[in-house]
Motif scaffolding. Structure first.
Motif, PDB file in Angstrom:
ATOM      1  N   UNK A   1      82.674  57.269  38.044  1.00  0.00           N
ATOM      2  CA  UNK A   1      82.626  57.692  36.783  1.00  0.00           C
ATOM      3  C   UNK A   1      83.938  58.453  37.088  1.00  0.00           C
ATOM      4  N   UNK A   2      84.057  58.673  38.825  1.00  0.00           N
ATOM      5  CA  UNK A   2      85.489  59.362  38.778  1.00  0.00           C
ATOM      6  C   UNK A   2      87.037  58.664  38.427  1.00  0.00           C
TER       7      UNK A   2
ATOM      8  N   UNK B   1      89.817  58.257  53.083  1.00  0.00           N
ATOM      9  CA  UNK B   1      90.416  56.682  52.240  1.00  0.00           C
ATOM     10  C   UNK B   1      88.692  55.762  52.778  1.00  0.00           C
ATOM     11  N   UNK B   2      88.082  54.705  51.368  1.00  0.00           N
ATOM     12  CA  UNK B   2      87.558  54.401  51.336  1.00  0.00           C
ATOM     13  C   UNK B   2      86.078  54.729  51.274  1.00  0.00           C
ATOM     14  N   UNK B   3      85.673  56.089  51.106  1.00  0.00           N
ATOM     15  CA  UNK B   3      84.446  56.317  50.676  1.00  0.00           C
ATOM     16  C   UNK B   3      83.652  56.668  49.209  1.00  0.00           C
ATOM     17  N   UNK B   4      84.878  55.686  48.665  1.00  0.00           N
ATOM     18  CA  UNK B   4      84.281  55.810  47.311  1.00  0.00           C
ATOM     19  C   UNK B   4      83.705  54.179  47.209  1.00  0.00           C
TER      20      UNK B   4
ATOM     21  N   UNK C   1      86.878  50.285  34.270  1.00  0.00           N
ATOM     22  CA  UNK C   1      85.897  50.520  34.714  1.00  0.00           C
ATOM     23  C   UNK C   1      86.165  49.369  35.935  1.00  0.00           C
ATOM     24  N   UNK C   2      86.118  50.312  37.203  1.00  0.00           N
ATOM     25  CA  UNK C   2      87.073  48.887  38.325  1.00  0.00           C
ATOM     26  C   UNK C   2      85.495  49.331  39.152  1.00  0.00           C
ATOM     27  N   UNK C   3      85.322  48.177  39.434  1.00  0.00           N
ATOM     28  CA  UNK C   3      83.833  47.817  40.717  1.00  0.00           C
ATOM     29  C   UNK C   3      84.924  47.167  41.787  1.00  0.00           C
TER      30      UNK C   3
END
Length: 178
Positions: free
Chosen positions: A33-34, A62-65, A143-145
């Motif tokens: 959602x960010x 970096x990488x936390x999301x 929206x990117x996953x």
């Protein structure tokens, strides 16, 4: 160097942004959602690489999301490919026509089809600013996953675009007569 620094920071920032357009700025989000923020790096040879990065990168690490930094060219191309496929879809004409006809009763299936086909044909010749305006008219959110890309369209974006495209020839004829 001092002359550049003496220039108002906001003016400098706008000048930089105008050279590096980000087609999806403000409408691309991670699956958490960010928002994803435009970002770039410039190599020693002067070549600039554009990315969209999760905002958590700048605040945490970096990488936390769970998302990598996404090359802007690839992400923008994937979104544009989906949009253009949607615009080419014959089923879309049937869906758009009733709403477009409410906006302009003179629109019929042929005019809607021509408008959508014409946009697809001229897309690559449009200025980046016009491409960005059209994308923002059509797309509410991307929206990117890690394994997927979802493009959510605006409720009446296509109808508005068809209306604009169908009015262009009339406006151009009126300008020629004036």
């Amino acid at each position: 160097m001092h002359a550049i620094l003496a220039t108002n920071g906001r003016v400098r920032d706008n000048a930089t942004r105008s050279k590096v357009p980000y087609l999806l700025k403000g409408i691309v989000f991670g699956n958490d959602g960010r928002a994803l923020s435009p970002w770039h790096t410039t190599k020693k040879n002067g070549r600039r690489y554009r990315y969209y990065i999760p905002q958590r990168y700048t605040k945490e690490h970096a990488g936390v999301s769970g998302l990598p930094r996404l090359p802007a060219v690839e992400l923008e191309s994937a979104v544009l490919d989906q949009l253009r496929a949607i615009l080419r879809s014959p089923e879309l004409v049937g869906e758009v026509l009733p709403q477009a006809a409410q906006l302009d009763p003179t629109l019929d299936e042929a005019k809607v089809t021509v408008a959508m086909t014409r946009l697809d044909a001229i897309w690559d010749q449009l200025f980046p600013a016009e491409q960005a305006r059209i994308v923002k008219l059509l797309v509410e959110k991307v929206i990117v996953s890690p394994n997927d890309l979802e493009v959510r369209l605006r409720a009446n974006g296509i109808e508005q675009l068809v209306l604009e495209m169908s009015l262009k020839p009339i406006e151009q004829k009126e300008e020629a007569l004036a």
